[in-house]
Design an enzyme around this catalytic site. Structure first.
Site: not given
Length: 225
Positions: A28, A53, A93, A104, A145, A183
């Site tokens: 990441d 994120c 995982y 937002n 978003h 990622e």
């Protein structure tokens, strides 16, 4: 490398963190939310390409009053039973999802542009830094978003995800424990970027590359001291 990473984060730079061969096996891009810029967002969107994120420490998540998304689904399942069927009980995982709400800032337009997302993220970090969490609903709207992630209580001592690693790095760097992570994807094979290629990217762009295990061990020492 940990000290170099912490210094880079204090300087508003992006660092790369690989979690573990036994977990997501992903690298990441991570940056401190309080230093987030439109340029950061453009680079993350183009060169990482995963889901952008915002990890938030357990303590700040509690003060903000934001739930885990699974908590929302559980409450709403009475009216929408399909939410019970969609419960993420089979993550290969991990045993629990860190996903929370999306939002937002109310001063953004669509919320999706690099400028809008960077502004939303930086303002959220500012809110937490100034301990004005009670103003969340006044200043932000949901859904939006920017995807928020709630770090587990105890962070990497309890869960070894990029969410918790991001927060551990912020704490060790003496920064507001709100971060940005995304990622790194491979444009050619449709998978996550290999560790070898992620290291090459870090070398080419003079970025610090960390192994998640080193982050966890450093944080254990940090907490102990």
């Amino acid at each position: 490398m940990i000290q170099k990473a912490l210094e880079a984060l204090r300087n508003g730079e992006i660092v790369l963190v690989f979690d573990n061969d036994n977990r997501e096996r992903e690298t990441d891009m991570i940056v401190a939310a309080e230093f987030m810029t439109s340029a950061h967002m453009t680079r993350i969107r183009n060169d990482a390409g995963g889901l952008v994120c915002v990890p938030i420490s357990s303590e700040h998540s509690q003060k903000l009053g934001i739930p885990f998304m699974t908590d929302i689904m559980e409450v709403a399942a009475g009216k929408y039973p399909v939410l019970n069927e969609l419960s993420p009980t089979d993550i290969p995982y991990d045993e629990k999802s860190a996903f929370s709400i999306t939002l937002n800032h109310r001063e953004t337009f669509t919320g999706i542009t690099d400028n809008d997302r960077a502004f939303t993220i930086k303002e959220l970090a500012k809110l937490c830094k100034n301990e004005n969490q009670a103003d969340l609903g006044k200043l932000f709207r949901a859904p939006g978003h920017v995807t928020l992630l709630r770090a587990a209580e105890g962070h990497v001592l309890k869960r070894k995800g990029h969410t918790e690693m991001s927060i551990a790095l912020m704490e060790m760097a003496g920064l507001t424990p709100v971060a940005v992570c995304c990622e790194m994807m491979d444009d050619e094979n449709g998978e996550s970027l290999s560790t070898v290629d992620a290291r090459k990217y870090a070398e080419k762009h003079k970025m610090v590359f960390l192994n998640g295990d080193d982050v966890i061990e450093s944080y254990k020492k940090y907490v102990k001291d």
